[in-house]
Design a protein around this motif. Structure first.
Motif, PDB file in Angstrom:
ATOM      1  N   GLU A   1     -12.046  -4.147  36.296  1.00 25.85           N
ATOM      2  CA  GLU A   1     -12.555  -3.248  37.327  1.00 25.85           C
ATOM      3  C   GLU A   1     -11.496  -2.258  37.806  1.00 25.85           C
ATOM      4  O   GLU A   1     -11.812  -1.295  38.503  1.00 25.85           O
ATOM      5  CB  GLU A   1     -13.130  -4.057  38.489  1.00 25.85           C
ATOM      6  N   ASP A   2     -10.235  -2.499  37.455  1.00 19.49           N
ATOM      7  CA  ASP A   2      -9.145  -1.576  37.781  1.00 19.49           C
ATOM      8  C   ASP A   2      -8.694  -0.820  36.535  1.00 19.49           C
ATOM      9  O   ASP A   2      -7.520  -0.516  36.364  1.00 19.49           O
ATOM     10  CB  ASP A   2      -7.957  -2.342  38.385  1.00 19.49           C
ATOM     11  N   MET A   3      -9.632  -0.511  35.649  1.00 26.41           N
ATOM     12  CA  MET A   3      -9.281   0.055  34.339  1.00 26.41           C
ATOM     13  C   MET A   3      -8.488   1.355  34.444  1.00 26.41           C
ATOM     14  O   MET A   3      -7.620   1.608  33.613  1.00 26.41           O
ATOM     15  CB  MET A   3     -10.533   0.237  33.477  1.00 26.41           C
ATOM     16  N   GLU A   4      -8.738   2.170  35.445  1.00 21.37           N
ATOM     17  CA  GLU A   4      -7.991   3.424  35.579  1.00 21.37           C
ATOM     18  C   GLU A   4      -6.535   3.158  35.931  1.00 21.37           C
ATOM     19  O   GLU A   4      -5.617   3.749  35.342  1.00 21.37           O
ATOM     20  CB  GLU A   4      -8.625   4.301  36.654  1.00 21.37           C
ATOM     21  N   ALA A   5      -6.329   2.256  36.882  1.00 24.14           N
ATOM     22  CA  ALA A   5      -4.959   1.933  37.303  1.00 24.14           C
ATOM     23  C   ALA A   5      -4.175   1.286  36.177  1.00 24.14           C
ATOM     24  O   ALA A   5      -2.994   1.593  35.956  1.00 24.14           O
ATOM     25  CB  ALA A   5      -4.992   1.018  38.522  1.00 24.14           C
ATOM     26  N   VAL A   6      -4.826   0.407  35.420  1.00 28.01           N
ATOM     27  CA  VAL A   6      -4.149  -0.268  34.315  1.00 28.01           C
ATOM     28  C   VAL A   6      -3.809   0.728  33.221  1.00 28.01           C
ATOM     29  O   VAL A   6      -2.715   0.699  32.635  1.00 28.01           O
ATOM     30  CB  VAL A   6      -5.021  -1.417  33.752  1.00 28.01           C
ATOM     31  N   THR A   7      -4.738   1.639  32.926  1.00 30.86           N
ATOM     32  CA  THR A   7      -4.477   2.660  31.907  1.00 30.86           C
ATOM     33  C   THR A   7      -3.326   3.563  32.321  1.00 30.86           C
ATOM     34  O   THR A   7      -2.490   3.939  31.495  1.00 30.86           O
ATOM     35  CB  THR A   7      -5.739   3.516  31.667  1.00 30.86           C
ATOM     36  N   GLU A   8      -3.263   3.894  33.604  1.00 32.52           N
ATOM     37  CA  GLU A   8      -2.151   4.726  34.080  1.00 32.52           C
ATOM     38  C   GLU A   8      -0.824   4.003  33.901  1.00 32.52           C
ATOM     39  O   GLU A   8       0.162   4.592  33.456  1.00 32.52           O
ATOM     40  CB  GLU A   8      -2.341   5.101  35.549  1.00 32.52           C
ATOM     41  N   LYS A   9      -0.799   2.712  34.216  1.00 35.92           N
ATOM     42  CA  LYS A   9       0.431   1.925  34.049  1.00 35.92           C
ATOM     43  C   LYS A   9       0.857   1.902  32.584  1.00 35.92           C
ATOM     44  O   LYS A   9       2.042   2.126  32.261  1.00 35.92           O
ATOM     45  CB  LYS A   9       0.211   0.492  34.548  1.00 35.92           C
ATOM     46  N   VAL A  10      -0.083   1.645  31.689  1.00 30.03           N
ATOM     47  CA  VAL A  10       0.213   1.613  30.257  1.00 30.03           C
ATOM     48  C   VAL A  10       0.741   2.966  29.786  1.00 30.03           C
ATOM     49  O   VAL A  10       1.729   3.052  29.042  1.00 30.03           O
ATOM     50  CB  VAL A  10      -1.049   1.223  29.452  1.00 30.03           C
ATOM     51  N   SER A  11       0.093   4.032  30.232  1.00 25.89           N
ATOM     52  CA  SER A  11       0.483   5.385  29.803  1.00 25.89           C
ATOM     53  C   SER A  11       1.874   5.745  30.300  1.00 25.89           C
ATOM     54  O   SER A  11       2.678   6.333  29.560  1.00 25.89           O
ATOM     55  CB  SER A  11      -0.548   6.405  30.306  1.00 25.89           C
ATOM     56  N   VAL A  12       2.169   5.393  31.550  1.00 23.57           N
ATOM     57  CA  VAL A  12       3.507   5.652  32.093  1.00 23.57           C
ATOM     58  C   VAL A  12       4.553   4.855  31.316  1.00 23.57           C
ATOM     59  O   VAL A  12       5.640   5.358  31.019  1.00 23.57           O
ATOM     60  CB  VAL A  12       3.557   5.288  33.596  1.00 23.57           C
ATOM     61  N   ASN A  13       4.218   3.626  30.956  1.00 20.18           N
ATOM     62  CA  ASN A  13       5.161   2.791  30.195  1.00 20.18           C
ATOM     63  C   ASN A  13       5.466   3.405  28.830  1.00 20.18           C
ATOM     64  O   ASN A  13       6.624   3.435  28.391  1.00 20.18           O
ATOM     65  CB  ASN A  13       4.582   1.386  30.007  1.00 20.18           C
ATOM     66  N   VAL A  14       4.440   3.891  28.147  1.00 15.27           N
ATOM     67  CA  VAL A  14       4.642   4.508  26.833  1.00 15.27           C
ATOM     68  C   VAL A  14       5.446   5.796  26.987  1.00 15.27           C
ATOM     69  O   VAL A  14       6.373   6.056  26.207  1.00 15.27           O
ATOM     70  CB  VAL A  14       3.289   4.781  26.141  1.00 15.27           C
ATOM     71  N   LYS A  15       5.111   6.597  27.979  1.00 15.40           N
ATOM     72  CA  LYS A  15       5.846   7.838  28.234  1.00 15.40           C
ATOM     73  C   LYS A  15       7.324   7.547  28.511  1.00 15.40           C
ATOM     74  O   LYS A  15       8.223   8.203  27.960  1.00 15.40           O
ATOM     75  CB  LYS A  15       5.225   8.567  29.425  1.00 15.40           C
ATOM     76  N   THR A  16       7.585   6.552  29.340  1.00 15.20           N
ATOM     77  CA  THR A  16       8.960   6.184  29.681  1.00 15.20           C
ATOM     78  C   THR A  16       9.735   5.747  28.452  1.00 15.20           C
ATOM     79  O   THR A  16      10.891   6.152  28.242  1.00 15.20           O
ATOM     80  CB  THR A  16       8.960   5.046  30.726  1.00 15.20           C
ATOM     81  N   ALA A  17       9.082   4.933  27.619  1.00 10.35           N
ATOM     82  CA  ALA A  17       9.746   4.422  26.415  1.00 10.35           C
ATOM     83  C   ALA A  17      10.039   5.551  25.421  1.00 10.35           C
ATOM     84  O   ALA A  17      11.085   5.562  24.766  1.00 10.35           O
ATOM     85  CB  ALA A  17       8.887   3.343  25.762  1.00 10.35           C
ATOM     86  N   ILE A  18       9.119   6.503  25.317  1.00  9.59           N
ATOM     87  CA  ILE A  18       9.334   7.643  24.413  1.00  9.59           C
ATOM     88  C   ILE A  18      10.529   8.461  24.878  1.00  9.59           C
ATOM     89  O   ILE A  18      11.412   8.828  24.088  1.00  9.59           O
ATOM     90  CB  ILE A  18       8.074   8.530  24.349  1.00  9.59           C
ATOM     91  N   GLU A  19      10.564   8.762  26.164  1.00 13.76           N
ATOM     92  CA  GLU A  19      11.635   9.599  26.688  1.00 13.76           C
ATOM     93  C   GLU A  19      12.982   8.885  26.689  1.00 13.76           C
ATOM     94  O   GLU A  19      14.033   9.530  26.654  1.00 13.76           O
ATOM     95  CB  GLU A  19      11.271  10.068  28.102  1.00 13.76           C
ATOM     96  N   ARG A  20      12.935   7.560  26.699  1.00 10.20           N
ATOM     97  CA  ARG A  20      14.181   6.785  26.627  1.00 10.20           C
ATOM     98  C   ARG A  20      14.780   6.857  25.227  1.00 10.20           C
ATOM     99  O   ARG A  20      15.988   6.736  25.043  1.00 10.20           O
ATOM    100  CB  ARG A  20      13.895   5.331  27.026  1.00 10.20           C
ATOM    101  N   ALA A  21      13.911   7.043  24.230  1.00  4.20           N
ATOM    102  CA  ALA A  21      14.373   7.116  22.837  1.00  4.20           C
ATOM    103  C   ALA A  21      14.532   8.584  22.464  1.00  4.20           C
ATOM    104  O   ALA A  21      13.549   9.279  22.227  1.00  4.20           O
ATOM    105  CB  ALA A  21      13.374   6.431  21.913  1.00  4.20           C
ATOM    106  N   SER A  22      15.718   9.061  22.392  1.00  7.63           N
ATOM    107  CA  SER A  22      15.966  10.485  22.140  1.00  7.63           C
ATOM    108  C   SER A  22      15.538  10.932  20.738  1.00  7.63           C
ATOM    109  O   SER A  22      15.460  12.122  20.456  1.00  7.63           O
ATOM    110  CB  SER A  22      17.446  10.797  22.335  1.00  7.63           C
ATOM    111  N   SER A  23      15.255   9.967  19.869  1.00  5.42           N
ATOM    112  CA  SER A  23      14.901  10.306  18.489  1.00  5.42           C
ATOM    113  C   SER A  23      13.468  10.836  18.356  1.00  5.42           C
ATOM    114  O   SER A  23      13.142  11.523  17.390  1.00  5.42           O
ATOM    115  CB  SER A  23      15.058   9.073  17.592  1.00  5.42           C
ATOM    116  N   VAL A  24      12.590  10.520  19.317  1.00  8.75           N
ATOM    117  CA  VAL A  24      11.168  10.882  19.201  1.00  8.75           C
ATOM    118  C   VAL A  24      10.966  12.378  19.448  1.00  8.75           C
ATOM    119  O   VAL A  24      11.356  12.911  20.485  1.00  8.75           O
ATOM    120  CB  VAL A  24      10.302  10.076  20.190  1.00  8.75           C
TER     121      VAL A  24
END
Length: 301
Positions: free
Chosen positions: A81-104
């Motif tokens: 029932e919190d699908m929007e909030a969970v999706t935002e958390k997942v998306s922020v996590n992926v974004k953070t991980a991408i930006e942490r890896a300078s190779s991407v």
């Protein structure tokens, strides 16, 4: 080239990996699973495939270093029932991980048609949330693919279609046509975008991916194809007049029922908000896999 696929356990990302492995010029694939033992032998038998432990709910577990491209498919949270909030958390996590890896240098995001909207689209608004977050990822190039309704979703009906008294249900009026695309075509499109030359790629590319029949397909046509494939007449039950009641009886949480109903109304009906409000900035591309082929393969498997 090394390409990360995250998360790797969904049907869609499996299609992406399958297409990447079939490329004429081999690429290295780093696929992220919460449990690496779930990686199928179909993939692990390839020397250029690596199953890596990583959870989209934990950005620290996602290490994209050494990868030039990330293919991201925010997983569905249909019964949360919190699908929007969970999706935002997942998306922020992926974004953070991408930006942490300078190779991407490139992000390929699989979204959904209708993701340019937020109101009145039900579950699709989770894709809107994912796009809003990930479009801001600090990489030189981003491609967003918005597939139409998956032909392969009819797989959910196989149990009753293959029963002694074959039957299926329709969430929309049986004669209504809607655009559908095969997951196979989605996988091939994502693989193609993953190996684009970043130096010549547009900073942001967004397109819708539809099936080869521009008129779409109706549940009645699906019924006919199922009947042909199983060699019996398949009965069709129209549950569209009381879709909310049907979903509730099927055990969908009360808070999630409106998401499903709105998604059906906006996406599957010709007078829905998606049809009425197309995204003028999104190109439309057509796949090649037919519904006939998809249903036949599905039943045979």
């Amino acid at each position: 080239m090394k390409i990360a696929v995250v998360p790797a356990s969904t049907r869609t990302t499996s299609a992406v990996i399958r297409s990447l492995l079939a490329l004429p010029t081999p690429v290295d694939i780093k696929a992220y699973y919460r449990d690496t033992s779930k990686a199928p032998e179909e993939f692990t038998s390839h020397s250029n495939f690596e199953a890596v432990k990583g959870d989209v709910m934990d950005d620290v577990s996602l290490d994209f270093s050494g990868c030039q491209v990330v293919v991201a498919v925010p997983p569905p949270f249909f019964f949360n029932e919190d699908m929007e909030a969970v999706t935002e958390k997942v998306s922020v996590n992926v974004k953070t991980a991408i930006e942490r890896a300078s190779s991407v240098k490139r992000l390929v995001l699989l979204s959904s048609i209708g993701a340019h909207l937020y109101e009145g689209v039900g579950e699709i608004k989770t894709k809107t949330v994912a796009e809003r977050v990930l479009k801001k990822t600090n990489v030189p190039s981003i491609a967003i693919i918005r597939p139409a309704y998956f032909m392969d979703n009819w797989h959910q009906q196989l149990a009753t279609v293959k029963s002694a008294e074959p039957s299926m249900v329709s969430y929309l009026p049986p004669s209504t046509k809607l655009s559908m695309v095969a997951i196979k075509d989605v996988g091939e499109a994502a693989a193609k975008e993953a190996v684009v030359d970043v130096e010549s790629a547009h900073p942001l590319k967004i397109y819708e991916l539809h099936g080869p029949d521009k008129d779409g397909y109706s549940p009645t046509q699906v019924q006919e194809l199922f009947s042909q494939s199983v060699g019996k007449d398949v009965a069709l039950q129209d549950v569209s007049p009381d879709l909310a009641g049907f979903l509730s009886k099927m055990g969908v949480p009360a808070g999630c029922v409106p998401y499903f109903v709105d998604m059906t109304t906006c996406l599957l009906l010709p007078d829905g908000v998606v049809a009425k409000t197309p995204d003028s900035e999104a190109e439309v591309v057509y796949g090649s896999t037919t519904l006939e082929s998809t249903i036949s393969t599905m039943v045979a498997a």
